[in-house]
Design a protein around this motif. Structure first.
Motif, PDB file in Angstrom:
ATOM      1  N   GLU A  90     -12.470  -1.751   8.764  1.00 43.33           N
ATOM      2  CA  GLU A  90     -11.603  -0.832   8.032  1.00 43.33           C
ATOM      3  C   GLU A  90     -12.262   0.540   7.904  1.00 43.33           C
ATOM      4  N   SER A  91     -13.557   0.558   7.614  1.00 46.01           N
ATOM      5  CA  SER A  91     -14.265   1.825   7.431  1.00 46.01           C
ATOM      6  C   SER A  91     -14.251   2.657   8.704  1.00 46.01           C
ATOM      7  N   ALA A  92     -14.477   2.006   9.846  1.00 44.69           N
ATOM      8  CA  ALA A  92     -14.452   2.728  11.124  1.00 44.69           C
ATOM      9  C   ALA A  92     -13.064   3.276  11.403  1.00 44.69           C
ATOM     10  N   ALA A  93     -12.040   2.506  11.073  1.00 49.26           N
ATOM     11  CA  ALA A  93     -10.660   2.956  11.299  1.00 49.26           C
ATOM     12  C   ALA A  93     -10.324   4.162  10.425  1.00 49.26           C
ATOM     13  N   VAL A  94     -10.683   4.108   9.146  1.00 47.43           N
ATOM     14  CA  VAL A  94     -10.403   5.220   8.236  1.00 47.43           C
ATOM     15  C   VAL A  94     -11.135   6.479   8.681  1.00 47.43           C
ATOM     16  N   ALA A  95     -12.384   6.318   9.098  1.00 50.77           N
ATOM     17  CA  ALA A  95     -13.155   7.475   9.565  1.00 50.77           C
ATOM     18  C   ALA A  95     -12.514   8.107  10.798  1.00 50.77           C
ATOM     19  N   ALA A  96     -12.048   7.280  11.734  1.00 53.80           N
ATOM     20  CA  ALA A  96     -11.412   7.801  12.947  1.00 53.80           C
ATOM     21  C   ALA A  96     -10.122   8.538  12.616  1.00 53.80           C
ATOM     22  N   LEU A  97      -9.326   7.990  11.720  1.00 52.93           N
ATOM     23  CA  LEU A  97      -8.080   8.644  11.327  1.00 52.93           C
ATOM     24  C   LEU A  97      -8.362   9.986  10.645  1.00 52.93           C
ATOM     25  N   GLY A  98      -9.347  10.000   9.754  1.00 55.27           N
ATOM     26  CA  GLY A  98      -9.685  11.229   9.067  1.00 55.27           C
ATOM     27  C   GLY A  98     -10.175  12.311  10.013  1.00 55.27           C
ATOM     28  N   GLN A  99     -11.014  11.923  10.963  1.00 57.11           N
ATOM     29  CA  GLN A  99     -11.531  12.895  11.920  1.00 57.11           C
ATOM     30  C   GLN A  99     -10.423  13.469  12.796  1.00 57.11           C
ATOM     31  N   GLU A 100      -9.452  12.640  13.152  1.00 54.88           N
ATOM     32  CA  GLU A 100      -8.343  13.111  13.979  1.00 54.88           C
ATOM     33  C   GLU A 100      -7.523  14.182  13.251  1.00 54.88           C
ATOM     34  N   LEU A 101      -7.388  14.050  11.939  1.00 51.21           N
ATOM     35  CA  LEU A 101      -6.570  14.978  11.165  1.00 51.21           C
ATOM     36  C   LEU A 101      -7.366  16.159  10.610  1.00 51.21           C
ATOM     37  N   LEU A 102      -8.662  16.150  10.812  1.00 55.76           N
ATOM     38  CA  LEU A 102      -9.532  17.168  10.226  1.00 55.76           C
ATOM     39  C   LEU A 102      -9.080  18.580  10.619  1.00 55.76           C
ATOM     40  N   GLY A 103      -9.016  19.467   9.640  1.00 54.87           N
ATOM     41  CA  GLY A 103      -8.643  20.850   9.888  1.00 54.87           C
ATOM     42  C   GLY A 103      -7.154  21.108   9.970  1.00 54.87           C
ATOM     43  N   SER A 104      -6.337  20.081   9.835  1.00 52.84           N
ATOM     44  CA  SER A 104      -4.891  20.236   9.990  1.00 52.84           C
ATOM     45  C   SER A 104      -4.158  20.396   8.667  1.00 52.84           C
ATOM     46  N   ASP A 105      -4.838  20.094   7.555  1.00 56.07           N
ATOM     47  CA  ASP A 105      -4.238  20.074   6.212  1.00 56.07           C
ATOM     48  C   ASP A 105      -3.119  19.050   6.092  1.00 56.07           C
ATOM     49  N   ARG A 106      -3.061  18.116   7.056  1.00 49.33           N
ATOM     50  CA  ARG A 106      -2.093  17.029   6.943  1.00 49.33           C
ATOM     51  C   ARG A 106      -2.641  15.957   5.987  1.00 49.33           C
ATOM     52  N   PRO A 107      -1.757  15.184   5.352  1.00 46.95           N
ATOM     53  CA  PRO A 107      -2.210  14.189   4.382  1.00 46.95           C
ATOM     54  C   PRO A 107      -2.609  12.857   5.028  1.00 46.95           C
ATOM     55  N   ILE A 108      -3.618  12.237   4.463  1.00 43.26           N
ATOM     56  CA  ILE A 108      -3.945  10.846   4.758  1.00 43.26           C
ATOM     57  C   ILE A 108      -4.168  10.145   3.426  1.00 43.26           C
ATOM     58  N   VAL A 109      -3.507   9.031   3.248  1.00 40.20           N
ATOM     59  CA  VAL A 109      -3.636   8.234   2.035  1.00 40.20           C
ATOM     60  C   VAL A 109      -4.282   6.908   2.423  1.00 40.20           C
ATOM     61  N   THR A 110      -5.415   6.622   1.829  1.00 34.98           N
ATOM     62  CA  THR A 110      -6.061   5.343   2.084  1.00 34.98           C
ATOM     63  C   THR A 110      -6.034   4.510   0.814  1.00 34.98           C
ATOM     64  N   VAL A 111      -6.488   3.281   0.928  1.00 33.37           N
ATOM     65  CA  VAL A 111      -6.400   2.348  -0.191  1.00 33.37           C
ATOM     66  C   VAL A 111      -7.798   1.894  -0.574  1.00 33.37           C
ATOM     67  N   SER A 112      -8.014   1.734  -1.866  1.00 38.31           N
ATOM     68  CA  SER A 112      -9.251   1.126  -2.349  1.00 38.31           C
ATOM     69  C   SER A 112      -8.923   0.346  -3.610  1.00 38.31           C
ATOM     70  N   GLY A 113      -9.931  -0.099  -4.317  1.00 43.61           N
ATOM     71  CA  GLY A 113      -9.703  -0.884  -5.523  1.00 43.61           C
ATOM     72  C   GLY A 113     -10.050  -0.099  -6.774  1.00 43.61           C
ATOM     73  N   THR A 114      -9.426  -0.466  -7.889  1.00 46.77           N
ATOM     74  CA  THR A 114      -9.800   0.148  -9.156  1.00 46.77           C
ATOM     75  C   THR A 114     -11.233  -0.253  -9.497  1.00 46.77           C
ATOM     76  N   PRO A 115     -12.041   0.683  -9.998  1.00 47.69           N
ATOM     77  CA  PRO A 115     -13.415   0.331 -10.369  1.00 47.69           C
ATOM     78  C   PRO A 115     -13.447  -0.453 -11.670  1.00 47.69           C
ATOM     79  N   TRP A 116     -14.603  -1.030 -11.979  1.00 48.87           N
ATOM     80  CA  TRP A 116     -14.762  -1.712 -13.260  1.00 48.87           C
ATOM     81  C   TRP A 116     -15.818  -0.975 -14.069  1.00 48.87           C
ATOM     82  N   VAL A 117     -15.521  -0.818 -15.362  1.00 46.94           N
ATOM     83  CA  VAL A 117     -16.406  -0.094 -16.278  1.00 46.94           C
ATOM     84  C   VAL A 117     -16.644  -0.987 -17.490  1.00 46.94           C
ATOM     85  N   PRO A 118     -17.898  -1.292 -17.821  1.00 46.91           N
ATOM     86  CA  PRO A 118     -18.165  -2.192 -18.949  1.00 46.91           C
ATOM     87  C   PRO A 118     -17.539  -1.700 -20.247  1.00 46.91           C
ATOM     88  N   GLY A 119     -16.766  -2.580 -20.876  1.00 45.26           N
ATOM     89  CA  GLY A 119     -16.284  -2.314 -22.216  1.00 45.26           C
ATOM     90  C   GLY A 119     -14.989  -1.533 -22.333  1.00 45.26           C
TER      91      GLY A 119
END
Length: 293
Positions: A90-119
């Motif tokens: 997944e990381s390699a794919a996201v990096a490739a997509l981002g590099q392809e769009l670099l400098g174009s000001d086009r949007p890329i939306v990726t997915v991750s998880g909500t972080p956890w914070v104690p308390g």
């Protein structure tokens, strides 16, 4: 907008494709099998055949589009090694997509998880973890957001541990699968740890809103239910499947065991205020009433 989507037949992706098409966008979707291609074409999307590991195909899809939503993730994550491989792919794919769009000001939306914070419930301002079982995913998303200063409208939608639809999906779905295998609706620890959740159809709306208007370098929380206890989730599963409900060892859940045992509530107050996102579909506990034996 003509949008390139990876992972368009998953629980989230299929809802995202429908949401985009229903709101005036066109979709080019990655398909690695005949079945996926048929499902995507049936929904009204155009298909680009290829796999997440085919970086040249991914670059081609991005080059043809006005924006990208990256949702694909490997199907094999039943062991720690398999999870590491899936995150690396997944990381390699996201990096490739981002590099392809670099400098174009086009949007890329990726997915991750909500972080956890104690308390407390995590917020959009909290960083995602860059160590632990899914640390590689956090490093990948952080690197993509950092490209915002180089002409890329990179954004991330952080998903809760359970994305559900018709009683299926996410960590709650894995709990139900484990219950069917083991004959007990189990949960790790004392079950008071809290998980956030969202209905897939509500999450799809947020992906569209972020694609259309979110500023570069920003992260958003697709959280409808801030904090369901794992014991409450298991109780509904047990009742629906006619199984006893009790604590079980973390190891029951394989590589996800330590994550299942964590208290990880999350807030979406900023996302709702800034983007006008309003979840409207059933909550997780309501949706789990659709589980079938």
């Amino acid at each position: 907008m003509h949008v390139f989507v990876t992972g368009g037949t998953g629980t989230i992706g299929s809802a995202v494709v429908t949401e985009l098409l229903g709101n005036g966008h066109s979709v080019l979707a990655l398909a690695r099998s005949d079945g996926s291609a048929q499902a995507l074409e049936g929904a009204g999307a155009k298909v680009l055949r290829g796999d997440l590991a085919d970086l040249d195909v991914l670059r081609s899809g991005a080059a043809q589009s006005d924006g990208v939503i990256s949702l694909a993730f490997g199907r094999d994550y039943g062991s720690p090694d398999a999870l590491v491989r899936a995150i690396a792919e997944e990381s390699a794919a996201v990096a490739a997509l981002g590099q392809e769009l670099l400098g174009s000001d086009r949007p890329i939306v990726t997915v991750s998880g909500t972080p956890w914070v104690p308390g407390r419930a995590s917020t959009e301002a909290d960083p995602v973890p860059t160590d632990g079982p899914v640390g590689g995913r956090g490093r990948s998303v952080t690197a993509l957001l950092d490209l915002a200063s180089r002409g890329l409208r990179s954004t991330a939608v952080r998903m809760p541990r359970t994305v559900h639809n018709e009683g299926k999906g996410g960590f709650a779905g894995l709990l139900a699968d484990a219950a069917r295998r083991n004959g007990v609706a189990g949960y790790p620890g004392d079950g008071t740890q809290r998980w956030p959740a969202v209905h897939a159809l509500d999450a799809a709306v947020l992906f569209r809103l972020v694609l259309e208007s979110a500023p570069a370098g920003t992260a958003w929380h697709a959280v409808a239910d801030e904090a369901d206890t794992v014991r409450d989730i298991a109780t509904v599963i047990g009742r629906r499947l006619n199984l006893p409900v009790e604590t079980v060892p973390e190891e029951t859940f394989g590589p996800f065991g330590p994550i299942f045992a964590m208290d990880q509530p999350a807030s979406s107050a900023h996302t709702r205020d800034a983007l006008g996102w309003r979840p409207s579909h059933p909550s997780l506990l309501e949706d789990l009433e659709d589980i079938q034996i």
